[in-house]
Scaffold this active site. Sequence first.
Site, PDB file in Angstrom:
ATOM      1  N   SER A  10       0.832  -1.200   0.000  1.00 33.45           N
ATOM      2  CA  SER A  10       0.000   0.000   0.000  1.00 33.45           C
ATOM      3  C   SER A  10       0.865   1.247   0.000  1.00 33.45           C
ATOM      4  CB  SER A  10      -0.936  -0.025   1.212  1.00 33.45           C
ATOM      5  OG  SER A  10      -0.198  -0.254   2.405  1.00 33.45           O
ATOM      6  N   GLU A  12       1.009   5.702   0.936  1.00 34.17           N
ATOM      7  CA  GLU A  12       0.427   6.804   1.710  1.00 34.17           C
ATOM      8  C   GLU A  12       0.691   8.143   1.013  1.00 34.17           C
ATOM      9  OE1 GLU A  12       0.454   6.677   6.000  1.00 34.17           O
ATOM     10  OE2 GLU A  12       1.378   8.671   6.022  1.00 34.17           O
ATOM     11  N   ASP A 103      -1.699  14.769  16.392  1.00 31.50           N
ATOM     12  CA  ASP A 103      -1.013  15.838  17.129  1.00 31.50           C
ATOM     13  C   ASP A 103      -1.950  17.026  17.273  1.00 31.50           C
ATOM     14  OD1 ASP A 103       1.464  14.399  17.115  1.00 31.50           O
ATOM     15  OD2 ASP A 103       1.664  14.958  14.997  1.00 31.50           O
ATOM     16  N   PHE A 210      13.221  15.066  10.626  1.00 28.86           N
ATOM     17  CA  PHE A 210      11.933  14.394  10.787  1.00 28.86           C
ATOM     18  C   PHE A 210      12.083  13.143  11.659  1.00 28.86           C
ATOM     19  CE2 PHE A 210       8.224  12.014   8.846  1.00 28.86           C
ATOM     20  CZ  PHE A 210       7.262  12.830   9.421  1.00 28.86           C
ATOM     21  N   HIS A 260       4.101  -0.823   3.457  1.00 32.51           N
ATOM     22  CA  HIS A 260       3.315   0.407   3.293  1.00 32.51           C
ATOM     23  C   HIS A 260       4.306   1.536   3.039  1.00 32.51           C
ATOM     24  CE1 HIS A 260      -0.150   3.102   3.920  1.00 32.51           C
ATOM     25  NE2 HIS A 260       0.652   3.876   4.643  1.00 32.51           N
TER      26      HIS A 260
END
Length: 279
Positions: A10, A12, A103, A210, A260
């Site tokens: 998959s 994102e 968040d 990140f 993913h």
Amino acid sequence: MSASPRRLFSLEFFPPRTDEGAEKLRAARRQLEQLKPAFCSVTFGAGGSTREGTLATVLEFRADGVEAAPHISCIGGTRESLHDVLMQYKSHGIRHLVALRGDLPSGVGAAGDFRYASDLVAFIRQQTGNWFHIDVAAYPECHPQARNAQEDLAAFKRKIEAGADSAITQYFYNADAYWHFVDACAAAGIDVPIVPGIMPIAGYSKLARFSDACGAEIPRWIRKALESFGDDSASIRAFGLDVVTEMCDSLLARGAPGLHFYTLNQAALTTTIWQRLGL
């Protein structure tokens, strides 16, 4: 390496915020659609700040015949507002959600009616029964706000016991961390597919920032190699492709239930890794 039928591969994406971003996403999506992913997930901004964009993006994917799963975040939300979101998704025939705590948007102090993702999963089940397949997040290297690995595992188990069907992990570059987490889950009686989240390496400085923020470890040998390339983006991408493809290959060889890919709305790196793996 060919995919077994039970494995799910998959992708994102995030909702674009500008017209230019929307065009770039369409171009990336058309390229990535050719990979025939099992589904595409679409993120949901802090405190639901991209909610309309999430739904619009999901509906655009579905109009093109691609299964799409919106992320749903509970932090800062009320029971009423989340009920409305669920009913809206249900009315469009959406059957798959990625349920996250999320968040708080900056400058907001209150958490809303829900504190944890497990509360959200329980609420979704209470409101909609088994209508949705629910994915939740997992953290092989420990959630950055968890005090220790045991506390983090207990929080993950609560999400599964609340009714989650499967999980997608935070990205990682150390496959041992993933397998250690999977073994710990099995020992704790957790029996759901835990799909590795994969982040292709497009550059170094942004990835390092990140990763530090979200608790994903970049192993020292990878950091040192990436640092050594300086501004040579072609070398960074070539090295990153080798490292990530090799890790994916080893994960699949040991029986991971799929992969993913966090595409960041870019097609090239994910496509190359996917093709190298023979998916």
